[in-house]
Enzyme design. Structure first.
Site, PDB file in Angstrom:
ATOM      1  N   CYS A 113       0.825  -1.205   0.000  1.00  0.00           N
ATOM      2  CA  CYS A 113       0.000   0.000   0.000  1.00  0.00           C
ATOM      3  C   CYS A 113       0.861   1.258   0.000  1.00  0.00           C
ATOM      4  CB  CYS A 113      -0.902  -0.018   1.230  1.00  0.00           C
ATOM      5  SG  CYS A 113      -1.732   1.539   1.577  1.00  0.00           S
TER       6      CYS A 113
ATOM      7  N   CYS B 212       0.858   2.876   3.436  1.00  0.00           N
ATOM      8  CA  CYS B 212       1.602   2.081   4.421  1.00  0.00           C
ATOM      9  C   CYS B 212       3.107   2.210   4.210  1.00  0.00           C
ATOM     10  CB  CYS B 212       1.188   0.620   4.335  1.00  0.00           C
ATOM     11  SG  CYS B 212      -0.565   0.325   4.659  1.00  0.00           S
TER      12      CYS B 212
END
Length: 214
Positions: free
Chosen positions: A67, A70
């Protein structure tokens, strides 16, 4: 029409509600089993409590290694490594889903420290009072939403990212005192890309160190 392509909607989540608390079940965390697939013996498991047995630990509970948000979070937190270790704490990361290729792409490029597999999602459950918190894609329907602003900002730091893996399970961060002292800080990703304030993290480390000296 929706600004979000249909193939993206199942991987990006926002607009969830949670009430984080530092009153977590530390005994459950201490006894949790973590996989260490990058060990010479990939079947190796460790007891989580060994990571903060003698000094506090900052645990990044990652939603998904590929991600963009992330990866940006991990990159920024790792920049504080020297400061965190200087205050007397370890810095580790856990993931709820282990895919060798994804973890290899995430670490060490975005996270140069240890990554463990939370086999039973114990840390993810602890963030939300004992149950895994799952998100919703509703916020992505608005191209002017805060989540899209965060995504665009993250893309400036992380040009390489993907949609591989389970993205529904929300992550967060916790600061744990040595042994069974408990948590001095818990943050849950209650909205996609809303990450812990680093000043709060550093303050929580100081608190954890002080508690350990009593």
């Amino acid at each position: 029409s929706s600004p979000v392509p249909s193939h993206l909607r199942s991987h990006c989540f926002t607009m969830v509600t949670a009430t984080p608390t530092a009153k977590i079940d530390i005994q459950t965390l201490v006894q949790a089993h973590l996989g260490d697939p990058r060990n010479a013996d990939p079947t190796t498991k460790i007891t989580a409590g060994t990571l903060w047995a003698d000094k506090p630990a900052v645990v990044l509970v990652l939603r998904r290694p590929g991600c963009v948000l992330c990866r940006a979070e991990a990159l920024k937190l790792w920049e504080l490594k020297d400061q965190i270790e200087g205050l007397g704490a370890n810095l580790v990361c856990v993931v709820h889903e282990w895919r060798d290729r994804e973890v290899a792409a995430f670490a060490p490029e975005y996270w140069a420290g240890p990554v463990y597999h939370d086999l039973d999602k114990v840390f993810y459950k602890a963030l939300n009072g004992g149950e895994v918190l799952k998100g919703s894609s509703l916020g992505l329907l608005n191209p002017l939403s805060d989540v899209w602003k965060r995504i665009m900002a993250a893309r400036k730091l992380v040009p390489d990212h993907n949609l591989v893996g389970e993205g529904l399970i929300m992550g967060g961060l916790m600061v744990l005192g040595a042994g069974t002292t408990g948590a001095t800080f818990v943050h849950i990703e209650s909205d996609l890309g809303v990450h812990a304030d680093h000043a709060d993290v550093l303050s929580a480390i100081l608190e954890a160190v002080a508690l350990g000296q009593k």
